[in-house]
Write a protein that holds these residues in place. Structure first.
Motif, PDB file in Angstrom:
ATOM      1  N   THR A   1       0.829  -1.214   0.000  1.00  0.00           N
ATOM      2  CA  THR A   1       0.000   0.000   0.000  1.00  0.00           C
ATOM      3  C   THR A   1       0.862   1.262   0.000  1.00  0.00           C
ATOM      4  N   GLY A   2       2.125   1.113  -0.380  1.00  0.00           N
ATOM      5  CA  GLY A   2       3.040   2.255  -0.341  1.00  0.00           C
ATOM      6  C   GLY A   2       3.041   3.075  -1.614  1.00  0.00           C
ATOM      7  N   TRP A   3       4.193   3.676  -1.900  1.00  0.00           N
ATOM      8  CA  TRP A   3       4.347   4.534  -3.072  1.00  0.00           C
ATOM      9  C   TRP A   3       4.525   3.704  -4.338  1.00  0.00           C
ATOM     10  N   ILE A   4       3.878   4.142  -5.407  1.00  0.00           N
ATOM     11  CA  ILE A   4       4.132   3.611  -6.745  1.00  0.00           C
ATOM     12  C   ILE A   4       4.644   4.775  -7.577  1.00  0.00           C
ATOM     13  N   GLY A   5       5.864   4.641  -8.067  1.00  0.00           N
ATOM     14  CA  GLY A   5       6.504   5.734  -8.779  1.00  0.00           C
ATOM     15  C   GLY A   5       6.227   5.712 -10.274  1.00  0.00           C
ATOM     16  N   VAL A   6       5.790   6.843 -10.795  1.00  0.00           N
ATOM     17  CA  VAL A   6       5.544   6.984 -12.233  1.00  0.00           C
ATOM     18  C   VAL A   6       6.883   7.142 -12.949  1.00  0.00           C
ATOM     19  N   GLU A   7       7.138   6.260 -13.898  1.00  0.00           N
ATOM     20  CA  GLU A   7       8.380   6.351 -14.679  1.00  0.00           C
ATOM     21  C   GLU A   7       8.046   6.204 -16.166  1.00  0.00           C
ATOM     22  N   TYR A   8       7.753   7.335 -16.779  1.00  0.00           N
ATOM     23  CA  TYR A   8       7.496   7.338 -18.222  1.00  0.00           C
ATOM     24  C   TYR A   8       8.827   7.356 -18.946  1.00  0.00           C
ATOM     25  N   GLU A   9       9.014   6.401 -19.864  1.00  0.00           N
ATOM     26  CA  GLU A   9      10.292   6.282 -20.560  1.00  0.00           C
ATOM     27  C   GLU A   9      10.113   6.243 -22.081  1.00  0.00           C
ATOM     28  N   GLY A  10       8.905   6.516 -22.543  1.00  0.00           N
ATOM     29  CA  GLY A  10       8.644   6.501 -23.978  1.00  0.00           C
ATOM     30  C   GLY A  10       9.175   7.738 -24.674  1.00  0.00           C
ATOM     31  N   ASP A  11       9.129   7.700 -26.000  1.00  0.00           N
ATOM     32  CA  ASP A  11       9.591   8.859 -26.765  1.00  0.00           C
ATOM     33  C   ASP A  11       8.569   9.342 -27.790  1.00  0.00           C
ATOM     34  N   SER A  12       7.369   8.770 -27.766  1.00  0.00           N
ATOM     35  CA  SER A  12       6.336   9.194 -28.706  1.00  0.00           C
ATOM     36  C   SER A  12       5.542  10.391 -28.186  1.00  0.00           C
ATOM     37  N   LEU A  13       5.656  10.666 -26.897  1.00  0.00           N
ATOM     38  CA  LEU A  13       4.995  11.809 -26.275  1.00  0.00           C
ATOM     39  C   LEU A  13       6.038  12.676 -25.595  1.00  0.00           C
ATOM     40  N   SER A  14       5.664  13.914 -25.306  1.00  0.00           N
ATOM     41  CA  SER A  14       6.546  14.742 -24.486  1.00  0.00           C
ATOM     42  C   SER A  14       6.610  14.122 -23.093  1.00  0.00           C
ATOM     43  N   GLU A  15       7.645  14.444 -22.350  1.00  0.00           N
ATOM     44  CA  GLU A  15       7.759  13.888 -21.003  1.00  0.00           C
ATOM     45  C   GLU A  15       6.574  14.304 -20.139  1.00  0.00           C
ATOM     46  N   GLU A  16       6.158  15.549 -20.238  1.00  0.00           N
ATOM     47  CA  GLU A  16       5.016  16.014 -19.442  1.00  0.00           C
ATOM     48  C   GLU A  16       3.755  15.239 -19.794  1.00  0.00           C
ATOM     49  N   GLU A  17       3.492  15.086 -21.078  1.00  0.00           N
ATOM     50  CA  GLU A  17       2.286  14.380 -21.503  1.00  0.00           C
ATOM     51  C   GLU A  17       2.346  12.906 -21.104  1.00  0.00           C
ATOM     52  N   GLY A  18       3.524  12.295 -21.262  1.00  0.00           N
ATOM     53  CA  GLY A  18       3.681  10.886 -20.900  1.00  0.00           C
ATOM     54  C   GLY A  18       3.481  10.639 -19.416  1.00  0.00           C
ATOM     55  N   ILE A  19       3.984  11.551 -18.596  1.00  0.00           N
ATOM     56  CA  ILE A  19       3.811  11.438 -17.143  1.00  0.00           C
ATOM     57  C   ILE A  19       2.336  11.526 -16.778  1.00  0.00           C
ATOM     58  N   LYS A  20       1.655  12.514 -17.357  1.00  0.00           N
ATOM     59  CA  LYS A  20       0.232  12.692 -17.046  1.00  0.00           C
ATOM     60  C   LYS A  20      -0.595  11.483 -17.472  1.00  0.00           C
ATOM     61  N   LYS A  21      -0.262  10.894 -18.609  1.00  0.00           N
ATOM     62  CA  LYS A  21      -1.003   9.725 -19.067  1.00  0.00           C
ATOM     63  C   LYS A  21      -0.720   8.512 -18.176  1.00  0.00           C
ATOM     64  N   THR A  22       0.502   8.418 -17.650  1.00  0.00           N
ATOM     65  CA  THR A  22       0.826   7.305 -16.743  1.00  0.00           C
ATOM     66  C   THR A  22       0.091   7.446 -15.427  1.00  0.00           C
ATOM     67  N   ILE A  23      -0.049   8.679 -14.937  1.00  0.00           N
ATOM     68  CA  ILE A  23      -0.811   8.921 -13.713  1.00  0.00           C
ATOM     69  C   ILE A  23      -2.267   8.483 -13.911  1.00  0.00           C
ATOM     70  N   GLU A  24      -2.846   8.893 -15.022  1.00  0.00           N
ATOM     71  CA  GLU A  24      -4.232   8.519 -15.302  1.00  0.00           C
ATOM     72  C   GLU A  24      -4.363   7.018 -15.503  1.00  0.00           C
ATOM     73  N   LEU A  25      -3.358   6.392 -16.089  1.00  0.00           N
ATOM     74  CA  LEU A  25      -3.346   4.944 -16.280  1.00  0.00           C
ATOM     75  C   LEU A  25      -3.415   4.226 -14.942  1.00  0.00           C
ATOM     76  N   LEU A  26      -2.624   4.672 -13.978  1.00  0.00           N
ATOM     77  CA  LEU A  26      -2.638   4.058 -12.655  1.00  0.00           C
ATOM     78  C   LEU A  26      -4.019   4.180 -12.011  1.00  0.00           C
ATOM     79  N   LYS A  27      -4.649   5.341 -12.188  1.00  0.00           N
ATOM     80  CA  LYS A  27      -5.977   5.542 -11.600  1.00  0.00           C
ATOM     81  C   LYS A  27      -7.022   4.653 -12.281  1.00  0.00           C
ATOM     82  N   MET A  28      -6.913   4.496 -13.604  1.00  0.00           N
ATOM     83  CA  MET A  28      -7.854   3.645 -14.324  1.00  0.00           C
ATOM     84  C   MET A  28      -7.717   2.172 -13.920  1.00  0.00           C
ATOM     85  N   ALA A  29      -6.479   1.758 -13.722  1.00  0.00           N
ATOM     86  CA  ALA A  29      -6.207   0.341 -13.486  1.00  0.00           C
ATOM     87  C   ALA A  29      -6.362  -0.069 -12.037  1.00  0.00           C
ATOM     88  N   ALA A  30      -6.406   0.902 -11.120  1.00  0.00           N
ATOM     89  CA  ALA A  30      -6.450   0.582  -9.688  1.00  0.00           C
ATOM     90  C   ALA A  30      -7.762  -0.113  -9.303  1.00  0.00           C
TER      91      ALA A  30
END
Length: 326
Positions: A297-326
């Motif tokens: 139940t601890g921290w889950i760190g967002v680590e976007y490493e793709g190159d098809s999106l900007s880093e900001e956009e990739g991070i935001k999509k990973t955050i939303e992904l975690l919320k969708m999948a939880a």
């Protein structure tokens, strides 16, 4: 109340008060008048609260490595960007972005103050470039152990709970396992005196074999030595000169399951998204179920490493992904 819930609630309350203060029509439109002329405010339903997650989301600094390496962002601004741009309350440092500052107390005080000022928790430091803790040469292995001491000291000062290290080495799987067990145990002894965990990520080579790494951690016999399961980092062998081409890959779902009993942090790696926002290479629902079933139940760190999106956009999509999948 946890900090993130308090901030979320406070923010919504502040927004509501601001609207009421600037537009008198909002209250007029919801009022009723009794027979004696008294006006009563009609009850307005409160907005539905965002469901609470069973984990906290932090940001791995590597997600911004291109921005940092280009000089478009300074390490000292990491806490502010994490809070203001992404709305997160945890940060995971990467030592290469302040490599020469591990013992610079004035600089570390600035990092700590920036985190405090922005209301974020310093979770861990990812350490690279300090030698191989699985080196089969004892002298080199002990040099690597000693090189990591300063990062344990820095982590303690910053308020982190762990440093992430590598269990790399050259030799057979058995030889490197023996060396890594000894190196990690020795470093964990120092970490224990400082209240800091020493955790290993599946980070290529033997360490990306979940069973191999789980056995190494178990054999250290140290309760402050653990793992940092990375959802998408199970490539054992890569093509030379083309790191994206994996020649030998371990089953990521099996690997996460094997590493979770020893997990003290978790890394949500994301590279490519489909049109609906799901990660194409990893079944996040399946992996998060494994993480949850392990009692984490601890921290889950967002680590976007793709190159098809900007880093900001990739991070935001990973955050939303975690919320969708939880």
């Amino acid at each position: 109340m946890q900090r993130r819930n308090f901030l979320r609630t406070s923010s919504k309350a502040g927004l509501a008060l601001g609207l009421l203060g600037t537009t008198g029509l909002l209250s007029c439109g919801n009022s009723t008048t009794s027979e004696d002329g008294a006006t009563a405010e009609a009850a307005t339903p409160a907005p539905a609260a965002e469901p609470s997650l069973w984990f906290d989301i932090s940001l791995a600094q590597w997600s911004l490595h291109r921005t940092l390496k280009a000089g478009e962002m300074d390490n000292l601004d990491f806490a502010k960007v994490t809070r203001e741009t992404f709305g997160l309350s945890g940060i995971e440092y990467v030592n290469q972005f302040f490599k020469d500052k591990a013992t610079d107390m004035d600089y570390l005080k600035q990092m700590k103050q920036r985190a405090d000022d922005n209301g974020v928790t310093s979770v861990l430091i990812m350490c690279d470039g300090e030698g191989n803790l699985g080196d089969t040469d004892k002298n080199k292995r002990m040099e690597a152990v000693n090189n990591h001491h300063k990062w344990i000291d820095a982590a303690k000062f910053l308020g982190c709970h762990s440093i992430r290290v590598n269990a790399a080495g050259k030799g057979t799987a058995e030889e490197v396992a023996k060396a890594a067990t000894e190196g990690l145990a020795k470093l964990s002894e120092y970490g224990k005196t400082n209240g800091i965990n020493v955790i290993v990520e599946n980070h290529g080579g033997y360490s990306s074999n979940g069973q191999w790494l789980a056995n190494v951690i178990k054999n250290t016999g140290m309760d402050n030595c653990g793992t940092l399961p990375d959802f998408g980092n199970f490539c054992i062998t890569r093509e030379e000169g083309n790191w994206r081409n994996c020649l030998e890959e371990y089953d990521r779902y099996k690997g996460v399951e094997e590493l979770m009993p020893y997990a003290k942090a978790v890394s949500a790696k994301a590279n490519v998204f489909d049109a609906d926002g799901w990660e194409k290479e990893s079944d996040y629902k399946k992996i998060l179920k494994t993480v949850k079933d392990a009692g984490y139940t601890g921290w889950i760190g967002v680590e976007y490493e793709g190159d098809s999106l900007s880093e900001e956009e990739g991070i935001k999509k990973t955050i939303e992904l975690l919320k969708m999948a939880a």
